[in-house]
Design a protein around this motif. Structure first.
Motif, PDB file in Angstrom:
ATOM      1  N   GLU A  76      71.390 -42.748  94.842  1.00  0.00           N
ATOM      2  CA  GLU A  76      70.440 -42.802  95.951  1.00  0.00           C
ATOM      3  C   GLU A  76      69.941 -44.224  96.148  1.00  0.00           C
ATOM      4  OE1 GLU A  76      67.315 -39.922  95.511  1.00  0.00           O
ATOM      5  OE2 GLU A  76      68.644 -38.476  94.535  1.00  0.00           O
ATOM      6  N   ALA A  77      69.541 -44.535  97.388  1.00  0.00           N
ATOM      7  CA  ALA A  77      69.038 -45.866  97.700  1.00  0.00           C
ATOM      8  C   ALA A  77      67.641 -46.050  97.112  1.00  0.00           C
ATOM      9  CB  ALA A  77      68.990 -46.069  99.212  1.00  0.00           C
ATOM     10  N   VAL A  78      67.430 -47.231  96.534  1.00  0.00           N
ATOM     11  CA  VAL A  78      66.110 -47.572  95.990  1.00  0.00           C
ATOM     12  C   VAL A  78      65.556 -48.727  96.807  1.00  0.00           C
ATOM     13  CG1 VAL A  78      64.834 -48.374  93.979  1.00  0.00           C
ATOM     14  CG2 VAL A  78      66.791 -46.837  93.688  1.00  0.00           C
ATOM     15  N   PRO A  79      64.501 -48.507  97.564  1.00  0.00           N
ATOM     16  CA  PRO A  79      63.955 -49.571  98.402  1.00  0.00           C
ATOM     17  C   PRO A  79      63.445 -50.737  97.566  1.00  0.00           C
ATOM     18  CG  PRO A  79      62.449 -47.713  98.307  1.00  0.00           C
ATOM     19  CD  PRO A  79      63.719 -47.269  97.678  1.00  0.00           C
ATOM     20  N   LYS A  80      63.684 -51.937  98.086  1.00  0.00           N
ATOM     21  CA  LYS A  80      63.240 -53.132  97.391  1.00  0.00           C
ATOM     22  C   LYS A  80      61.764 -53.357  97.653  1.00  0.00           C
ATOM     23  CE  LYS A  80      65.270 -57.619  96.330  1.00  0.00           C
ATOM     24  NZ  LYS A  80      66.245 -58.643  96.759  1.00  0.00           N
ATOM     25  N   LYS A  81      61.037 -53.741  96.612  1.00  0.00           N
ATOM     26  CA  LYS A  81      59.610 -53.982  96.792  1.00  0.00           C
ATOM     27  C   LYS A  81      59.392 -55.231  97.631  1.00  0.00           C
ATOM     28  CE  LYS A  81      58.501 -51.785  92.389  1.00  0.00           C
ATOM     29  NZ  LYS A  81      57.994 -51.959  91.027  1.00  0.00           N
ATOM     30  N   ASP A  82      58.369 -55.188  98.470  1.00  0.00           N
ATOM     31  CA  ASP A  82      58.112 -56.285  99.412  1.00  0.00           C
ATOM     32  C   ASP A  82      57.922 -57.622  98.723  1.00  0.00           C
ATOM     33  OD1 ASP A  82      58.259 -54.499 101.474  1.00  0.00           O
ATOM     34  OD2 ASP A  82      56.085 -54.157 101.575  1.00  0.00           O
ATOM     35  N   GLU A 109      58.974 -58.544  95.693  1.00  0.00           N
ATOM     36  CA  GLU A 109      59.881 -58.773  94.568  1.00  0.00           C
ATOM     37  C   GLU A 109      60.480 -60.169  94.581  1.00  0.00           C
ATOM     38  OE1 GLU A 109      63.854 -56.591  93.525  1.00  0.00           O
ATOM     39  OE2 GLU A 109      62.167 -55.269  93.049  1.00  0.00           O
ATOM     40  N   LYS A 165      67.173 -42.400  90.600  1.00  0.00           N
ATOM     41  CA  LYS A 165      67.789 -42.542  91.918  1.00  0.00           C
ATOM     42  C   LYS A 165      69.070 -43.358  91.843  1.00  0.00           C
ATOM     43  CE  LYS A 165      63.720 -42.007  94.895  1.00  0.00           C
ATOM     44  NZ  LYS A 165      62.815 -42.667  95.881  1.00  0.00           N
ATOM     45  N   ARG A 166      69.039 -44.453  91.085  1.00  0.00           N
ATOM     46  CA  ARG A 166      70.228 -45.298  90.988  1.00  0.00           C
ATOM     47  C   ARG A 166      71.377 -44.539  90.327  1.00  0.00           C
ATOM     48  NH1 ARG A 166      66.484 -49.700  90.432  1.00  0.00           N
ATOM     49  NH2 ARG A 166      66.251 -49.336  88.195  1.00  0.00           N
ATOM     50  N   GLU A 215      63.050 -44.724  89.752  1.00  0.00           N
ATOM     51  CA  GLU A 215      64.043 -45.673  90.283  1.00  0.00           C
ATOM     52  C   GLU A 215      65.351 -45.566  89.511  1.00  0.00           C
ATOM     53  OE1 GLU A 215      62.213 -49.477  90.097  1.00  0.00           O
ATOM     54  OE2 GLU A 215      60.828 -49.093  91.775  1.00  0.00           O
TER      55      GLU A 215
END
Length: 332
Positions: A240-246, A248, A235-236, A232
């Protein structure tokens, strides 16, 4: 009023990534320092081994964040039987490149004593990461072979070890699973909880520290959590986009409630065990000579105070003897 982070173009993730970069540097400093100071610690060990009371006196002058947990009975045992102490970064000894410098092993060596059969007590603290965001020390209870009727922990350590063995290997809930109804306590957990409630944390022996556990986090979970975090961060930094955890947002909203529940069900017999370990490794161990000198100075001051008290007593006796004839003369 200062601008909040929501009013800026900076994200919490960027700040935390920078904080982690600083931490990475500190970890590398520990790695280098450990290697560079090994020979010095070996030389110190050779010198102080010729001073029989060195380590007992070091503990006698220990800083408050250690001393506050040492009961009078603990102090008597340490002063009479502690032979030596050592701290190693055992993961570095196993793998100087990949080992985590923060993991430590604290080893106590004892002479024969009235309380236990063991000559060596060693406790390891692994630095681990959990997938729920936990970062810190985890450990395993260390058994002490107490002599009959001499257990300074009054059974707490044995119960902690039994509970740990019972729970070891069970999967640890994370994320949304934490919000599910908790499993009822086992008979051993109930016995331990009752014993903790009866004892009260103020009267717990320092030797209960050997029962500290922290979190049940395996090496595998830690590796996975750190790998996910590193990816993560990569990527940052690359934009790059880092998907948010469901889970979180939900976890953040319920953080306080979760902490309260964890505190209520805490079965660790020495909750400050990690803090004491850090105090020993980062303060008492490297500063042992300083604390030894302080203890010597305190002993000298105590002897001077005793001598002054004796002189005062002698002077009072002399004054009483001089006054006695005068009182008799006045009475006549």
């Amino acid at each position: 009023m200062a601008d909040t982070i929501e009013e800026s173009n900076i994200s919490y993730e960027e700040l935390m990534d920078l904080e982690n970069d600083f931490e990475d540097v500190e970890v590398e400093i520990i790695r280098k320092q450990y290697e560079m100071s090994k020979a010095l610690y070996a030389k110190r060990a050779e010198l102080v081994s010729q001073i029989k009371a060195f380590w007992p006196l070091v503990f006698e002058a220990a800083p408050m964040d250690i001393d506050e947990y040492i009961q009078p009975s603990d102090s008597a045992l340490l002063l009479s039987s502690l032979k030596s102490l050592s701290v190693t970064r055992f993961e570095l000894d196993e793998d100087p490149v990949k080992g985590d410098p923060r993991s430590i092993a604290i080893r106590f060596e004892f002479d024969d004593n009235d309380h236990f059969e063991d000559k060596v007590l060693e406790k390891k603290f692994w630095w681990r990461a959990g997938k729920d965001g936990f970062r810190g020390y985890v450990s395993e209870p260390v058994e002490i072979r107490w002599k009959p009727g001499k257990d300074l922990t009054d059974g707490l350590l044995s119960l902690a070890k039994a509970v740990y063995d019972e729970q070891k290997g069970k999967p640890r809930p994370a994320g949304k699973d934490k919000k599910q109804e908790k499993e009822p306590l086992t008979d051993k957990q109930k016995a331990l909880k009752e014993k903790i409630d009866q004892t009260g944390m103020g009267g717990v022996s320092f030797f209960a520290w050997f029962g500290y556990i922290g979190e049940y986090i395996t090496a595998e979970e830690s590796r996975e959590a750190l790998a996910e975090e590193a990816e993560e961060r990569r990527k940052r930094k690359a934009g790059e986009a880092v998907p948010k955890k469901d889970d979180e947002d939900e976890d953040m909203e319920d953080a306080e409630d979760s902490d309260d529940e964890d505190d209520d069900d805490d079965l660790d017999i020495f909750p400050a065990g990690d803090a004491v370990a850090m105090a020993i490794a980062d303060d008492l161990w490297p500063g042992a000579i300083k604390y030894f000198v302080q203890a010597q100075e305190q002993d000298i001051l105590s002897e001077i105070d005793e001598e002054l008290d004796d002189e005062d007593d002698d002077e009072e006796e002399e004054e009483d003897q001089e006054e006695a004839p005068k009182r008799k003369k006045q009475k006549a």
